[in-house]
Structure formats: structure tokens, C-alpha cells
Motif scaffolding. Sequence first.
Motif, PDB file in Angstrom:
ATOM      1  N   ALA A  38       0.870  -1.109  -0.003  1.00 41.57           N
ATOM      2  CA  ALA A  38       0.015  -0.063  -0.050  1.00 41.57           C
ATOM      3  C   ALA A  38       0.834   1.379   0.002  1.00 41.57           C
ATOM      4  O   ALA A  38       0.524   2.420  -0.749  1.00 41.57           O
ATOM      5  N   LEU A  39       2.005   1.223   0.693  1.00 40.40           N
ATOM      6  CA  LEU A  39       2.930   2.351   0.702  1.00 40.40           C
ATOM      7  C   LEU A  39       3.625   2.668  -0.404  1.00 40.40           C
ATOM      8  O   LEU A  39       3.645   3.734  -1.112  1.00 40.40           O
ATOM      9  N   GLU A  40       4.205   1.417  -1.255  1.00 41.58           N
ATOM     10  CA  GLU A  40       4.360   1.594  -2.537  1.00 41.58           C
ATOM     11  C   GLU A  40       3.538   2.269  -3.532  1.00 41.58           C
ATOM     12  O   GLU A  40       3.858   2.896  -4.510  1.00 41.58           O
ATOM     13  N   ALA A  41       2.076   1.945  -3.458  1.00 43.03           N
ATOM     14  CA  ALA A  41       1.075   2.285  -4.246  1.00 43.03           C
ATOM     15  C   ALA A  41       0.826   3.699  -4.048  1.00 43.03           C
ATOM     16  O   ALA A  41       0.794   4.523  -5.018  1.00 43.03           O
ATOM     17  N   GLU A  42       0.935   4.146  -3.092  1.00 43.53           N
ATOM     18  CA  GLU A  42       0.674   5.502  -2.699  1.00 43.53           C
ATOM     19  C   GLU A  42       2.053   6.434  -3.171  1.00 43.53           C
ATOM     20  O   GLU A  42       1.785   7.591  -3.774  1.00 43.53           O
ATOM     21  N   LEU A  43       2.935   5.950  -3.008  1.00 37.53           N
ATOM     22  CA  LEU A  43       4.278   6.395  -3.442  1.00 37.53           C
ATOM     23  C   LEU A  43       4.707   6.463  -5.264  1.00 37.53           C
ATOM     24  O   LEU A  43       5.284   7.222  -5.682  1.00 37.53           O
ATOM     25  N   GLY A  44       3.901   5.421  -5.572  1.00 44.29           N
ATOM     26  CA  GLY A  44       4.128   5.359  -6.909  1.00 44.29           C
ATOM     27  C   GLY A  44       5.430   4.741  -7.640  1.00 44.29           C
ATOM     28  O   GLY A  44       5.999   4.823  -8.729  1.00 44.29           O
ATOM     29  N   VAL A  45       6.151   4.130  -6.576  1.00 52.25           N
ATOM     30  CA  VAL A  45       7.554   3.504  -6.793  1.00 52.25           C
ATOM     31  C   VAL A  45       7.519   2.184  -6.181  1.00 52.25           C
ATOM     32  O   VAL A  45       7.009   1.882  -4.959  1.00 52.25           O
ATOM     33  N   ARG A  46       8.426   1.124  -6.623  1.00 49.09           N
ATOM     34  CA  ARG A  46       8.609   0.166  -5.713  1.00 49.09           C
ATOM     35  C   ARG A  46       9.843   0.355  -4.982  1.00 49.09           C
ATOM     36  O   ARG A  46      10.823   0.814  -5.347  1.00 49.09           O
ATOM     37  N   LEU A  47       9.685   0.033  -3.741  1.00 49.00           N
ATOM     38  CA  LEU A  47      10.632   0.315  -2.634  1.00 49.00           C
ATOM     39  C   LEU A  47      11.838  -0.771  -2.245  1.00 49.00           C
ATOM     40  O   LEU A  47      12.750  -0.580  -2.098  1.00 49.00           O
ATOM     41  N   ALA A  48      11.307  -2.083  -2.715  1.00 50.59           N
ATOM     42  CA  ALA A  48      11.971  -3.329  -2.068  1.00 50.59           C
ATOM     43  C   ALA A  48      11.954  -4.433  -3.290  1.00 50.59           C
ATOM     44  O   ALA A  48      10.513  -4.718  -3.524  1.00 50.59           O
ATOM     45  N   HIS A  49      12.873  -5.126  -3.638  1.00 53.20           N
ATOM     46  CA  HIS A  49      12.847  -6.543  -3.942  1.00 53.20           C
ATOM     47  C   HIS A  49      12.721  -7.483  -2.988  1.00 53.20           C
ATOM     48  O   HIS A  49      13.392  -7.537  -1.911  1.00 53.20           O
ATOM     49  N   ARG A  50      11.519  -8.256  -3.031  1.00 51.37           N
ATOM     50  CA  ARG A  50      11.373  -9.143  -1.886  1.00 51.37           C
ATOM     51  C   ARG A  50      10.734 -10.663  -2.302  1.00 51.37           C
ATOM     52  O   ARG A  50      10.106 -11.016  -3.357  1.00 51.37           O
ATOM     53  N   THR A  51      11.303 -11.421  -1.607  1.00 48.49           N
ATOM     54  CA  THR A  51      10.862 -12.992  -1.504  1.00 48.49           C
ATOM     55  C   THR A  51      10.386 -13.275  -0.174  1.00 48.49           C
ATOM     56  O   THR A  51      10.416 -12.519   0.623  1.00 48.49           O
ATOM     57  N   THR A  52      10.037 -14.755  -0.210  1.00 52.24           N
ATOM     58  CA  THR A  52       9.526 -15.027   1.264  1.00 52.24           C
ATOM     59  C   THR A  52      10.505 -14.933   2.330  1.00 52.24           C
ATOM     60  O   THR A  52      10.149 -14.887   3.435  1.00 52.24           O
ATOM     61  N   ARG A  53      11.676 -14.941   1.995  1.00 56.07           N
ATOM     62  CA  ARG A  53      12.806 -15.102   2.906  1.00 56.07           C
ATOM     63  C   ARG A  53      13.812 -13.792   3.093  1.00 56.07           C
ATOM     64  O   ARG A  53      14.546 -13.572   4.105  1.00 56.07           O
ATOM     65  N   SER A  54      13.837 -12.960   1.990  1.00 53.67           N
ATOM     66  CA  SER A  54      14.829 -11.896   1.750  1.00 53.67           C
ATOM     67  C   SER A  54      14.115 -10.601   1.378  1.00 53.67           C
ATOM     68  O   SER A  54      13.112 -10.648   0.716  1.00 53.67           O
ATOM     69  N   LEU A  55      14.765  -9.687   1.694  1.00 50.81           N
ATOM     70  CA  LEU A  55      14.383  -8.275   0.990  1.00 50.81           C
ATOM     71  C   LEU A  55      15.435  -7.358   0.783  1.00 50.81           C
ATOM     72  O   LEU A  55      16.473  -7.241   1.457  1.00 50.81           O
ATOM     73  N   SER A  56      15.730  -6.779  -0.470  1.00 52.38           N
ATOM     74  CA  SER A  56      16.483  -5.682  -0.626  1.00 52.38           C
ATOM     75  C   SER A  56      15.727  -4.400  -1.201  1.00 52.38           C
ATOM     76  O   SER A  56      14.984  -4.415  -1.974  1.00 52.38           O
ATOM     77  N   THR A  57      16.653  -3.385  -0.972  1.00 56.72           N
ATOM     78  CA  THR A  57      15.876  -1.972  -1.439  1.00 56.72           C
ATOM     79  C   THR A  57      16.317  -1.959  -2.883  1.00 56.72           C
ATOM     80  O   THR A  57      17.369  -2.181  -3.579  1.00 56.72           O
ATOM     81  N   THR A  58      15.193  -1.297  -3.567  1.00 58.11           N
ATOM     82  CA  THR A  58      15.438  -0.653  -5.152  1.00 58.11           C
ATOM     83  C   THR A  58      16.232   0.577  -4.869  1.00 58.11           C
ATOM     84  O   THR A  58      16.437   1.203  -3.798  1.00 58.11           O
ATOM     85  N   SER A  59      16.432   1.148  -6.034  1.00 53.42           N
ATOM     86  CA  SER A  59      17.402   2.428  -5.915  1.00 53.42           C
ATOM     87  C   SER A  59      16.221   3.450  -5.575  1.00 53.42           C
ATOM     88  O   SER A  59      16.753   4.343  -4.541  1.00 53.42           O
ATOM     89  N   ASP A  60      15.016   3.386  -5.902  1.00 56.18           N
ATOM     90  CA  ASP A  60      14.213   4.475  -5.224  1.00 56.18           C
ATOM     91  C   ASP A  60      13.979   4.102  -3.794  1.00 56.18           C
ATOM     92  O   ASP A  60      13.776   5.042  -2.880  1.00 56.18           O
TER      93      ASP A  60
END
Length: 297
Positions: A38-60
Motif C-alpha cells: 500500500a505504501l508503494e502504491a501511494e508513492l508510485g514506486v517500488r521500494l524493495a525487491h522481496r521474496t518469502t525469505r529476503s528483502l533488498s531495497t531498490t534504487s528508489d
Amino acid sequence: MELSDIAIFVEAVRAGSLAGAARRLGMNAMAASRRLAALEAELGVRLAHRTTRSLSTTSDGEIFLKHAQALLEEQASALAALRPAAAGVSGQLRVTASAAFGRKVVAPMIAAFMHDNPELHVDLLLTDDQVDIVGQGIDVAVRIAKLRDNHLIARRLADNPRRLCASPAYLKAHGAPRLLSDLAGHSCLLGTGTSHWIFVRNGKAVRHKVTGRFTASSIEAIHQACLGGVGIANLSAWDVADDRRGGLLEAIELEDAEPEPLAIWAVYPTARMVPAKVRAFIAALEQEFGQGRHHPV
């Protein structure tokens, strides 16, 4: 934007996964995932690449992270200003320190600090490596060193004199050096990749080459080798105080030089809107050293 949604993003980056963030925030992973989406939708950008076990930030996400942390810091500071002083500080405090100093000094001090602040959660990282406190989301680093990173804020807490020490067995077998040049005939216990110790002679710092049969990446390992009679170590006075009092180690006083003293620092990322939990922790550290419990012998 909801600050609670921003908190999920920040905690997910710190924990390296949404599941870890959810555990820290006391919610289920599915709800955390929906809130981040929901936060990403409100900002209009993807904030993180994520799987069930890990997460890493995008450049945005990397750009937004600093602003998100600032927003949460401002919220914490605002709430702290409204809380009665007796209520203490709250939230999560991430601290790092070297292994030996953290175990002997910081961890016992943190126990009392947590008793005084029952709503505070503490994550203590003990390592002899130099930690990127910004990149790893550390609130405060307690460092014993000459500081090189001018982008960080540092407050000097106390002096940190050092001592050349050896076990009675080593000194009985090899004798004690009297002059700086005498160290060439002794086995010195060194940090991995270290070839010189720095001394003060006639008011000036001098680099002196030393050699030995034992090196280690851990100060605690060097300390143990010193206790075992392997050689001479250059250790902080607080680290060897108990061993000297107990006769397990003896200090070596050179006639023409002494080990360069360092200082103990509290290091944190920014002077702007310092969270109340950080201010309180640094004040507790200053009180700890001010009471003289860690004065050298």
C-alpha cells in the motif's frame, strides 16, 4: 502516508525480510506485506525487491529510506517530549561495540539501562570489524580508535590508555624489554595484518615494527594468548586490569616510550533530530565512565 507503514519498510530493511520486520513489530507477515504494498502504491514506486525469505531495497527505496528514518526519528522525538521523564525511552535501539569491550563493559551497562527503560528493546552487535553504522541501521557505535569517518558524529566518553603486558611465565623465560628497541627480540602478539605498534616517545607518535609467532583477528584471542605465555600484547588498560590485580599478567614499562593512548567514543549517524533513546544511552555511557568503575590500573 501512514507512519506505521513507513515503520514496516524501515524495519524490513533492517531485518532483511518482511517476516523479520513483522516479528519485531508484533504483526503477521501477510499484513506487513499488504501494508508495504500500500505504501508503494501511494508513492508510485517500488521500494524493495522481496521474496518469502529476503528483502533488498531498490534504487528508489534506497533514496526513500533516509527520509523514512528521519520521519520516524521526528515522531519518536515528538513523543518523547510529551512523555514524563520517569517513563523512560522506548523503541528499538541498535548498538555495536568491539567483542571484548562489549562483553565486559557495554553489556552489563545495558542491563541496568534496560531496567530503567522497560519499554526499550536493544539489539547489541559485538564485532571487532568496523561496522557501517548507516548501512546497517545502527543507532550508536561505541568505538575505541582514532576516528577517520568525518561524516559521522562522535562524542568522546573517556580516555583509553594501553599497556604492554605479558604473563609471569613468559617474563621468567624471556625477560622484560627495557627499551623500545628491545621488542625486536620478543614475540609480540599482533592483530591480523598488523606489523607496527604506535608509541609515544618524547611527546611524538612513532610507528615501531614488531613481529611474533601469533596473530589473530580478535582482541580476545590475543588476550588469551598473552595469558597463555605466548608473548607480549598491547592491550587496553581496562581489559587487563583484573588480570594484573590477580597476578595473571604483568605490565611492562619501557624507559623510552609508552603505547599510544586511544579514546572511547560514542558514534552516531547524524546530529539532526537525535532520537531520545540515543541521547539517553549516550548519557548513561557518560555516567558509567564518570563513576570511575573502568579507570585503568
